[in-house]
Design a protein around this motif. Structure first.
Motif, PDB file in Angstrom:
ATOM      1  N   PRO A  95      -0.628  15.434  -0.192  1.00  0.00           N
ATOM      2  CA  PRO A  95      -0.680  14.910   1.125  1.00  0.00           C
ATOM      3  C   PRO A  95      -1.478  13.726   0.708  1.00  0.00           C
ATOM      4  CG  PRO A  95      -1.391  17.234   1.162  1.00  0.00           C
ATOM      5  CD  PRO A  95      -1.323  17.001  -0.038  1.00  0.00           C
ATOM      6  N   VAL A  96      -1.411  12.550   1.631  1.00  0.00           N
ATOM      7  CA  VAL A  96      -2.032  11.432   1.260  1.00  0.00           C
ATOM      8  C   VAL A  96      -3.588  11.512   1.456  1.00  0.00           C
ATOM      9  CG1 VAL A  96      -2.545   9.178   2.389  1.00  0.00           C
ATOM     10  CG2 VAL A  96      -0.132  10.012   2.302  1.00  0.00           C
ATOM     11  N   GLU A  97      -3.867  12.345   2.208  1.00  0.00           N
ATOM     12  CA  GLU A  97      -5.472  12.839   2.426  1.00  0.00           C
ATOM     13  C   GLU A  97      -6.037  13.106   1.004  1.00  0.00           C
ATOM     14  OE1 GLU A  97      -3.214  14.124   4.142  1.00  0.00           O
ATOM     15  OE2 GLU A  97      -3.280  12.922   6.152  1.00  0.00           O
ATOM     16  N   ARG A  98      -5.337  13.933   0.306  1.00  0.00           N
ATOM     17  CA  ARG A  98      -5.894  14.423  -1.050  1.00  0.00           C
ATOM     18  C   ARG A  98      -5.820  13.463  -1.694  1.00  0.00           C
ATOM     19  NH1 ARG A  98      -2.780  19.516  -3.106  1.00  0.00           N
ATOM     20  NH2 ARG A  98      -3.371  20.320  -1.105  1.00  0.00           N
ATOM     21  N   LEU A  99      -4.989  12.542  -2.034  1.00  0.00           N
ATOM     22  CA  LEU A  99      -4.424  11.462  -2.717  1.00  0.00           C
ATOM     23  C   LEU A  99      -5.973  10.309  -2.676  1.00  0.00           C
ATOM     24  CD1 LEU A  99      -2.589  10.239  -4.771  1.00  0.00           C
ATOM     25  CD2 LEU A  99      -1.719   8.933  -2.837  1.00  0.00           C
ATOM     26  N   VAL A 100      -6.251  10.239  -1.280  1.00  0.00           N
ATOM     27  CA  VAL A 100      -7.341   9.462  -1.043  1.00  0.00           C
ATOM     28  C   VAL A 100      -8.725   9.925  -1.736  1.00  0.00           C
ATOM     29  CG1 VAL A 100      -8.912   8.662   1.011  1.00  0.00           C
ATOM     30  CG2 VAL A 100      -6.350   8.542   1.109  1.00  0.00           C
ATOM     31  N   GLU A 101      -9.015  11.352  -1.337  1.00  0.00           N
ATOM     32  CA  GLU A 101      -9.789  12.172  -2.058  1.00  0.00           C
ATOM     33  C   GLU A 101     -10.015  11.708  -3.461  1.00  0.00           C
ATOM     34  OE1 GLU A 101     -13.610  13.306  -2.119  1.00  0.00           O
ATOM     35  OE2 GLU A 101     -12.563  12.913  -0.468  1.00  0.00           O
ATOM     36  N   ARG A 102      -8.990  11.865  -4.428  1.00  0.00           N
ATOM     37  CA  ARG A 102      -8.871  11.831  -5.680  1.00  0.00           C
ATOM     38  C   ARG A 102      -8.990  10.241  -6.116  1.00  0.00           C
ATOM     39  NH1 ARG A 102      -4.190  11.441  -8.922  1.00  0.00           N
ATOM     40  NH2 ARG A 102      -2.817  12.201  -7.339  1.00  0.00           N
ATOM     41  N   ARG A 103      -8.645   9.341  -5.383  1.00  0.00           N
ATOM     42  CA  ARG A 103      -8.864   8.093  -5.610  1.00  0.00           C
ATOM     43  C   ARG A 103     -10.412   7.692  -5.519  1.00  0.00           C
ATOM     44  NH1 ARG A 103     -11.055   3.921  -6.234  1.00  0.00           N
ATOM     45  NH2 ARG A 103     -10.237   1.662  -5.976  1.00  0.00           N
ATOM     46  N   GLN A 128       0.812  -1.151   0.100  1.00  0.00           N
ATOM     47  CA  GLN A 128      -0.080  -0.192   0.046  1.00  0.00           C
ATOM     48  C   GLN A 128       0.878   1.368  -0.179  1.00  0.00           C
ATOM     49  OE1 GLN A 128      -3.175  -0.226  -0.644  1.00  0.00           O
ATOM     50  NE2 GLN A 128      -4.373  -0.314   1.333  1.00  0.00           N
ATOM     51  N   ALA A 129       1.983   1.293   0.779  1.00  0.00           N
ATOM     52  CA  ALA A 129       2.777   2.368   0.967  1.00  0.00           C
ATOM     53  C   ALA A 129       3.499   2.649  -0.304  1.00  0.00           C
ATOM     54  CB  ALA A 129       3.948   2.125   2.162  1.00  0.00           C
ATOM     55  N   ILE A 130       4.207   1.448  -0.971  1.00  0.00           N
ATOM     56  CA  ILE A 130       4.804   1.627  -2.324  1.00  0.00           C
ATOM     57  C   ILE A 130       3.629   2.044  -3.448  1.00  0.00           C
ATOM     58  CG2 ILE A 130       5.713   0.415  -4.201  1.00  0.00           C
ATOM     59  CD1 ILE A 130       7.606   0.638  -1.616  1.00  0.00           C
ATOM     60  N   VAL A 131       2.562   2.067  -3.299  1.00  0.00           N
ATOM     61  CA  VAL A 131       1.649   2.412  -4.394  1.00  0.00           C
ATOM     62  C   VAL A 131       1.474   3.938  -4.099  1.00  0.00           C
ATOM     63  CG1 VAL A 131      -0.829   2.395  -5.337  1.00  0.00           C
ATOM     64  CG2 VAL A 131       0.445   0.265  -4.547  1.00  0.00           C
ATOM     65  N   VAL A 132       1.421   4.288  -2.855  1.00  0.00           N
ATOM     66  CA  VAL A 132       1.183   5.601  -2.610  1.00  0.00           C
ATOM     67  C   VAL A 132       2.117   6.641  -3.149  1.00  0.00           C
ATOM     68  CG1 VAL A 132       1.123   7.603  -0.789  1.00  0.00           C
ATOM     69  CG2 VAL A 132      -0.162   5.375  -0.266  1.00  0.00           C
ATOM     70  N   LEU A 133       3.460   5.902  -2.923  1.00  0.00           N
ATOM     71  CA  LEU A 133       4.627   6.532  -3.435  1.00  0.00           C
ATOM     72  C   LEU A 133       4.750   6.764  -4.849  1.00  0.00           C
ATOM     73  CD1 LEU A 133       7.260   5.437  -0.869  1.00  0.00           C
ATOM     74  CD2 LEU A 133       6.360   7.623  -1.138  1.00  0.00           C
ATOM     75  N   GLU A 134       4.351   5.679  -5.601  1.00  0.00           N
ATOM     76  CA  GLU A 134       4.336   5.464  -6.961  1.00  0.00           C
ATOM     77  C   GLU A 134       3.197   6.416  -7.647  1.00  0.00           C
ATOM     78  OE1 GLU A 134       3.836   1.916 -10.524  1.00  0.00           O
ATOM     79  OE2 GLU A 134       3.176   1.594  -8.277  1.00  0.00           O
ATOM     80  N   VAL A 135       2.276   6.484  -7.138  1.00  0.00           N
ATOM     81  CA  VAL A 135       1.287   7.394  -7.517  1.00  0.00           C
ATOM     82  C   VAL A 135       1.783   8.944  -7.396  1.00  0.00           C
ATOM     83  CG1 VAL A 135      -1.187   8.169  -7.267  1.00  0.00           C
ATOM     84  CG2 VAL A 135      -0.912   5.919  -7.384  1.00  0.00           C
ATOM     85  N   PRO A 185      -7.407   2.494  -0.324  1.00  0.00           N
ATOM     86  CA  PRO A 185      -6.864   3.077   1.163  1.00  0.00           C
ATOM     87  C   PRO A 185      -8.104   2.609   2.241  1.00  0.00           C
ATOM     88  CG  PRO A 185      -7.587   4.568  -0.520  1.00  0.00           C
ATOM     89  CD  PRO A 185      -7.684   3.512  -1.074  1.00  0.00           C
ATOM     90  N   GLU A 186      -9.061   2.395   1.966  1.00  0.00           N
ATOM     91  CA  GLU A 186     -10.017   1.868   2.982  1.00  0.00           C
ATOM     92  C   GLU A 186      -9.894   0.478   3.546  1.00  0.00           C
ATOM     93  OE1 GLU A 186     -11.012   2.512  -0.203  1.00  0.00           O
ATOM     94  OE2 GLU A 186     -11.810   4.892  -0.196  1.00  0.00           O
ATOM     95  N   ALA A 187      -9.128  -0.285   2.866  1.00  0.00           N
ATOM     96  CA  ALA A 187      -8.723  -1.781   3.199  1.00  0.00           C
ATOM     97  C   ALA A 187      -8.289  -1.626   4.832  1.00  0.00           C
ATOM     98  CB  ALA A 187      -8.178  -2.497   2.367  1.00  0.00           C
ATOM     99  N   GLU A 188      -9.104  -2.652   5.370  1.00  0.00           N
ATOM    100  CA  GLU A 188      -8.420  -3.017   6.861  1.00  0.00           C
ATOM    101  C   GLU A 188      -7.107  -3.633   6.711  1.00  0.00           C
ATOM    102  OE1 GLU A 188      -9.789  -2.390   9.834  1.00  0.00           O
ATOM    103  OE2 GLU A 188     -11.340  -1.482   8.980  1.00  0.00           O
ATOM    104  N   GLU A 189      -5.971  -3.184   7.472  1.00  0.00           N
ATOM    105  CA  GLU A 189      -4.804  -3.767   7.419  1.00  0.00           C
ATOM    106  C   GLU A 189      -4.621  -4.330   8.616  1.00  0.00           C
ATOM    107  OE1 GLU A 189      -1.634  -1.126   5.187  1.00  0.00           O
ATOM    108  OE2 GLU A 189      -3.331   0.051   5.604  1.00  0.00           O
ATOM    109  N   GLY A 190      -3.667  -5.376   8.717  1.00  0.00           N
ATOM    110  CA  GLY A 190      -3.089  -5.868   9.906  1.00  0.00           C
ATOM    111  C   GLY A 190      -1.782  -6.737   9.673  1.00  0.00           C
TER     112      GLY A 190
END
Length: 251
Positions: free
Chosen positions: A86-94, A55-62, A232-237
């Motif tokens: 910011p990641v928050e703006r990326l989430v909204e765009r997604r 997930q983190a790598i995708v954020v950096l890639e996008v 980004p909404e997926a549950e992570e664990g």
């Protein structure tokens, strides 16, 4: 209830991984062309699942900060992993991108059909100019964003539909986001340019059915973006050693 007492948002695990990777790149002096450790190693060292690392790598890639080479690892594109967005703006765009792409396919397919019926010599000249501008930029190694914008604007103008043109203007900012997202995909500018040429050929030939089909195929390619593979909404664990839902080959 007071708005001040609403539930507090907690940083998702992948956001923490992104921050750790930024710190790592800065502390180790990584620059453009340098490779990050493999996902499995990162997961083990950070004590998180590989799903969180992915997930983190995708954020950096996008964000345009890293390049992921299939089977070859992840490399920095710039001398920093600091992001302007910011990641928050990326989430909204997604979240809004699927609606934008759906609207584009509905309207621009019809616009291409109408353009094939109604285009004038001046309209064809504008389309040719837009393609020439995009081709020059792509040949020089650029993404062709401005030429792409001009081409789709010229198709809209050639349709001679005032109401559809007004609809397109109303979502111009969102269309710009989808354009930028698409043209940053590896190999996409050249592919997009070739698809534009097929659209223009159909418009020039006065073939509404072919023009609509070519535009639909193009916009479905536009929809093939890395951002939409991110959830980004997926549950992570998971903890150290947990591979998560990867299924892909180890680097």
């Amino acid at each position: 209830m007071s708005e001040a007492l609403r539930p507090m948002a907690r940083p998702r695990l992948y956001e923490q991984v992104v921050e750790r990777l930024r710190q790592y790149a800065a502390e180790d002096g990584l620059g453009a062309g340098d490779r990050l450790p493999a996902e499995r190693e990162l997961a083990q060292r950070l004590g998180v699942s590989r799903a969180s690392v992915k997930q983190a790598i995708v954020v950096l890639e996008v964000q345009g900060l890293v390049e992921v080479r299939h089977g070859g690892g992840t490399y920095l594109v710039r001398d920093t992993l600091d992001a302007a967005e910011p990641v928050e703006r990326l989430v909204e765009r997604r979240r809004r991108l699927p609606d934008v792409l759906e609207a584009r396919e509905a309207m621009e397919t019809k616009l291409a059909e109408l353009a094939a019926r109604r285009r004038t010599d001046a309209d064809l000249a504008a389309l040719d100019d837009a393609l020439a501008h995009m081709a020059k930029d792509v040949e020089d190694g650029g993404p062709g964003v401005e030429g792409d914008r001009r081409f789709h604007a010229a198709v809209t103008a050639a349709a001679h539909s005032a109401l559809l043109a007004e609809f397109m203007r109303s979502i111009a900012e969102q269309i710009g986001e989808s354009r930028n997202e698409s043209l940053r995909q590896p190999g996409r500018p050249k592919r997009s340019l070739a698809q534009h040429r097929r659209i223009l050929d159909a418009v020039r030939a006065g073939d509404p059915k072919a023009a609509a089909a070519a535009m639909r195929r193009h916009l479905r390619t536009v929809a093939e973006v890395r951002l939409l593979t991110w959830t980004p909404e997926a549950e992570e664990g998971g903890t150290e050693g947990d591979d998560g839902a990867d299924g892909g080959p180890e680097e």
